[in-house]
Enzyme design. Structure first.
Site, PDB file in Angstrom:
ATOM      1  N   ASP A   1     -15.692  -7.398 -37.469  1.00  0.00           N
ATOM      2  CA  ASP A   1     -14.460  -6.581 -37.390  1.00  0.00           C
ATOM      3  C   ASP A   1     -13.254  -7.395 -36.930  1.00  0.00           C
ATOM      4  O   ASP A   1     -12.122  -7.016 -37.201  1.00  0.00           O
ATOM      5  CB  ASP A   1     -14.645  -5.419 -36.398  1.00  0.00           C
ATOM      6  CG  ASP A   1     -15.700  -4.425 -36.873  1.00  0.00           C
ATOM      7  OD1 ASP A   1     -16.279  -4.658 -37.953  1.00  0.00           O
ATOM      8  OD2 ASP A   1     -15.941  -3.441 -36.165  1.00  0.00           O
TER       9      ASP A   1
ATOM     10  N   CYS B   1      -6.050   1.559   5.684  1.00  0.00           N
ATOM     11  CA  CYS B   1      -6.793   0.337   5.978  1.00  0.00           C
ATOM     12  C   CYS B   1      -6.465  -0.147   7.388  1.00  0.00           C
ATOM     13  O   CYS B   1      -5.375   0.074   7.896  1.00  0.00           O
ATOM     14  CB  CYS B   1      -6.462  -0.737   4.943  1.00  0.00           C
ATOM     15  SG  CYS B   1      -4.747  -1.266   4.953  1.00  0.00           S
TER      16      CYS B   1
ATOM     17  N   LEU C   1     -24.007  -0.633 -27.806  1.00  0.00           N
ATOM     18  CA  LEU C   1     -23.923   0.722 -27.244  1.00  0.00           C
ATOM     19  C   LEU C   1     -25.327   1.301 -27.021  1.00  0.00           C
ATOM     20  O   LEU C   1     -25.603   1.908 -25.984  1.00  0.00           O
ATOM     21  CB  LEU C   1     -23.111   1.629 -28.182  1.00  0.00           C
ATOM     22  CG  LEU C   1     -21.609   1.340 -28.196  1.00  0.00           C
ATOM     23  CD1 LEU C   1     -20.949   1.953 -29.426  1.00  0.00           C
ATOM     24  CD2 LEU C   1     -20.931   1.863 -26.927  1.00  0.00           C
TER      25      LEU C   1
ATOM     26  N   CYS D   1      -2.282  -0.806   7.277  1.00  0.00           N
ATOM     27  CA  CYS D   1      -1.509   0.434   7.296  1.00  0.00           C
ATOM     28  C   CYS D   1      -1.753   1.225   8.571  1.00  0.00           C
ATOM     29  O   CYS D   1      -0.858   1.903   9.079  1.00  0.00           O
ATOM     30  CB  CYS D   1      -1.863   1.295   6.096  1.00  0.00           C
ATOM     31  SG  CYS D   1      -1.404   0.494   4.561  1.00  0.00           S
TER      32      CYS D   1
ATOM     33  N   GLU E   1     -16.953  -1.004 -26.307  1.00  0.00           N
ATOM     34  CA  GLU E   1     -16.456  -0.507 -27.596  1.00  0.00           C
ATOM     35  C   GLU E   1     -17.410  -0.734 -28.758  1.00  0.00           C
ATOM     36  O   GLU E   1     -17.150  -0.296 -29.868  1.00  0.00           O
ATOM     37  CB  GLU E   1     -15.101  -1.161 -27.926  1.00  0.00           C
ATOM     38  CG  GLU E   1     -13.963  -0.616 -27.112  1.00  0.00           C
ATOM     39  CD  GLU E   1     -12.740  -0.266 -27.956  1.00  0.00           C
ATOM     40  OE1 GLU E   1     -12.782  -0.385 -29.190  1.00  0.00           O
ATOM     41  OE2 GLU E   1     -11.728   0.122 -27.346  1.00  0.00           O
TER      42      GLU E   1
ATOM     43  N   GLU F   1       1.081   3.808   1.939  1.00  0.00           N
ATOM     44  CA  GLU F   1       1.682   4.205   3.210  1.00  0.00           C
ATOM     45  C   GLU F   1       2.987   3.426   3.455  1.00  0.00           C
ATOM     46  O   GLU F   1       3.976   3.978   3.933  1.00  0.00           O
ATOM     47  CB  GLU F   1       0.710   3.934   4.368  1.00  0.00           C
ATOM     48  CG  GLU F   1      -0.604   4.706   4.290  1.00  0.00           C
ATOM     49  CD  GLU F   1      -1.703   3.934   3.562  1.00  0.00           C
ATOM     50  OE1 GLU F   1      -1.399   3.251   2.557  1.00  0.00           O
ATOM     51  OE2 GLU F   1      -2.868   4.021   3.998  1.00  0.00           O
TER      52      GLU F   1
ATOM     53  N   ARG G   1      -8.448   2.623 -23.299  1.00  0.00           N
ATOM     54  CA  ARG G   1      -8.562   1.188 -23.021  1.00  0.00           C
ATOM     55  C   ARG G   1      -7.804   0.818 -21.754  1.00  0.00           C
ATOM     56  O   ARG G   1      -8.306   0.089 -20.904  1.00  0.00           O
ATOM     57  CB  ARG G   1      -7.990   0.372 -24.186  1.00  0.00           C
ATOM     58  CG  ARG G   1      -8.926   0.276 -25.360  1.00  0.00           C
ATOM     59  CD  ARG G   1      -8.317  -0.597 -26.445  1.00  0.00           C
ATOM     60  NE  ARG G   1      -9.231  -0.676 -27.595  1.00  0.00           N
ATOM     61  CZ  ARG G   1      -8.892  -1.163 -28.768  1.00  0.00           C
ATOM     62  NH1 ARG G   1      -7.653  -1.627 -28.967  1.00  0.00           N
ATOM     63  NH2 ARG G   1      -9.774  -1.211 -29.749  1.00  0.00           N
TER      64      ARG G   1
ATOM     65  N   HIS H   1       0.837  -1.195   0.000  1.00  0.00           N
ATOM     66  CA  HIS H   1       0.000   0.000   0.000  1.00  0.00           C
ATOM     67  C   HIS H   1       0.878   1.254   0.000  1.00  0.00           C
ATOM     68  O   HIS H   1       2.068   1.202   0.316  1.00  0.00           O
ATOM     69  CB  HIS H   1      -0.932  -0.019   1.206  1.00  0.00           C
ATOM     70  CG  HIS H   1      -2.028  -1.050   1.070  1.00  0.00           C
ATOM     71  ND1 HIS H   1      -3.060  -1.159   1.954  1.00  0.00           N
ATOM     72  CD2 HIS H   1      -2.233  -2.014   0.117  1.00  0.00           C
ATOM     73  CE1 HIS H   1      -3.874  -2.148   1.570  1.00  0.00           C
ATOM     74  NE2 HIS H   1      -3.378  -2.681   0.469  1.00  0.00           N
TER      75      HIS H   1
ATOM     76  N   THR I   1     -19.829  -7.436 -33.768  1.00  0.00           N
ATOM     77  CA  THR I   1     -18.561  -6.727 -33.987  1.00  0.00           C
ATOM     78  C   THR I   1     -17.388  -7.709 -33.970  1.00  0.00           C
ATOM     79  O   THR I   1     -16.464  -7.605 -34.779  1.00  0.00           O
ATOM     80  CB  THR I   1     -18.372  -5.645 -32.906  1.00  0.00           C
ATOM     81  OG1 THR I   1     -19.494  -4.768 -32.961  1.00  0.00           O
ATOM     82  CG2 THR I   1     -17.100  -4.850 -33.123  1.00  0.00           C
TER      83      THR I   1
HETATM   84 ZN   LIG Z   1      -3.321  -0.106   3.586  1.00  0.00          ZN
END
Ligand SMILES: [Zn+2]
Length: 366
Positions: free
Chosen positions: A216, A84, A303, A93, A297, A57, A200, A55, A212
């Site tokens: 494609d 956390c 879509l 942490c 996509e 920290e 992406r 993490h 698609t």
């Molecule tokens: Zn943490």
């Protein structure tokens, strides 16, 4: 709570560090940490780089030089997200900070993960450390929009992406020429590729419909940016995509969404029927495959389904100045959207093509 100019400056540094995890931290949040001495010198900094890795920290603590160790007891820690207090893949942490006993901890946003939710803050306060919460909270909530959306809605953050010609078509070919394996129809120029691949790389999954995939045969990977490719989600509820399709060969972790779970093509199948609605699909992608975000996509039908069902958070659209004079109609851009907050550009140009990036009207970050 008001924060000093120095607090805001250091938290902004921590936020910039957090951003470095943008391609690799998911489904974990983006977190940055800056440790500052009593003389306002940065003595340690770190960010969360990868899911399962240390993490922010811990990274910041470990970056401190031997000579600066003595300054720790009088230090202030700036952390973009509540530390956390649960032992997961790494030790907690909050326990690390408690052991070091710095003078003060400034936290950007609370963690809405029920295992943490306020616990990290309580733990530090009980140890007698001065804790202040909410520095740059709104901007940090925006930075971690996928993480907070996941925690609250139990589904991935959805980004719809397409490219269309100035006269509103996604594919300039007449229907009879859109044959299996005929390849994609380029709408935008090569110059737009780098940004498209960045879009992406920012999301954990990339969804494409069966039509698609068949016509494609897209690669759907990240090539222009140094980042891992997202996991492919093939929406194939009618089982139309043949098992020898290159997408299956190239992507062993592909999630094949099929109407029943008798799929034998993919190592990871997901059962879903169109009638169940996209909400259900998204819930399953999150609960079964831990996808924190999904870039959709295409094609146009897929879509349109996401648009019509309101199951989206962001739209990214390219527009080319070149008309195609017919072809496959692009989805209709929603009438109500909101711009990106905090001075981020919601539109731009790259070469001859222009792009827009807008949010669903439910997302007002301020
Ligand atoms: Zn943490």
């Amino acid at each position: 709570m008001t924060f000093s100019a120095a607090d805001i400056r250091f938290m902004r540094t921590a936020m910039k560090l957090a951003e470095r995890g943008k391609y690799t931290a998911a489904p974990n949040p983006l977190v940055g940490c800056v440790i500052v001495s009593a003389e306002n010198q940065i003595i340690g900094q770190g960010w969360h780089q990868a899911f399962g890795g240390p993490h922010a920290e811990v990274e910041a603590f470990e970056s401190i030089a031997m000579d600066d160790q003595a300054a720790l007891t009088q230090s202030t820690w700036y952390v973009t997200l509540e530390p956390c207090n649960h032992v997961g893949k790494t030790p907690a942490c909050a326990a690390l900070i408690e052991r070091i006993r710095p003078k003060r901890v400034v936290i950007g946003t609370r963690d809405s993960n029920p295992e943490v939710a306020g616990g990290g803050i309580d733990c530090l306060r009980e140890a007698g450390i001065q804790v202040e919460v909410g520095c740059l909270a709104n901007e940090l909530a925006w930075q971690n929009r996928r993480f907070f959306w996941n925690a609250n809605e139990k589904r991935p953050w959805v980004v719809l992406k397409w490219a269309e010609s100035i006269d509103g078509f996604m594919d300039g070919r007449p229907r009879e020429q859109r044959l299996p394996g005929s390849g994609g129809f380029p709408i935008t120029s090569e110059t737009s590729q780098a940004l498209t691949h960045d879009w992406r790389a920012l999301e954990q999954g990339i969804a494409v419909g069966a039509g698609t995939a068949i016509i494609d045969s897209p690669q759907l990977n990240v090539r222009s940016v140094d980042a891992p490719s997202p996991q492919i989600v093939l929406l194939d509820p009618d089982g139309r995509v043949p098992s020898h399709h290159p997408l299956f060969q190239r992507n062993i972790d592909l999630i094949h969404v099929v109407g029943d779970d008798s799929d034998k093509n993919a190592s990871r199948g997901l059962s879903w029927q169109v009638e169940e609605g996209l909400d259900v699909l998204l819930e399953r992608l999150f609960s079964q495959h831990h996808l924190s975000s999904l870039l959709v996509e295409g094609g146009a039908a897929v879509l349109n389904d996401f648009l019509n069902q309101g199951t989206w958070n962001e739209i990214k659209r390219w527009t080319s100045p070149v008309p195609t004079d017919g072809g496959l109609s692009a989805p209709r851009f929603p009438e109500r959207t909101v711009p990106l907050p905090y001075g981020q550009a919601s539109s731009g140009k790259l070469g001859a093509d222009s792009w827009e990036n807008r949010l669903h009207p439910r997302h007002l970050f301020d």
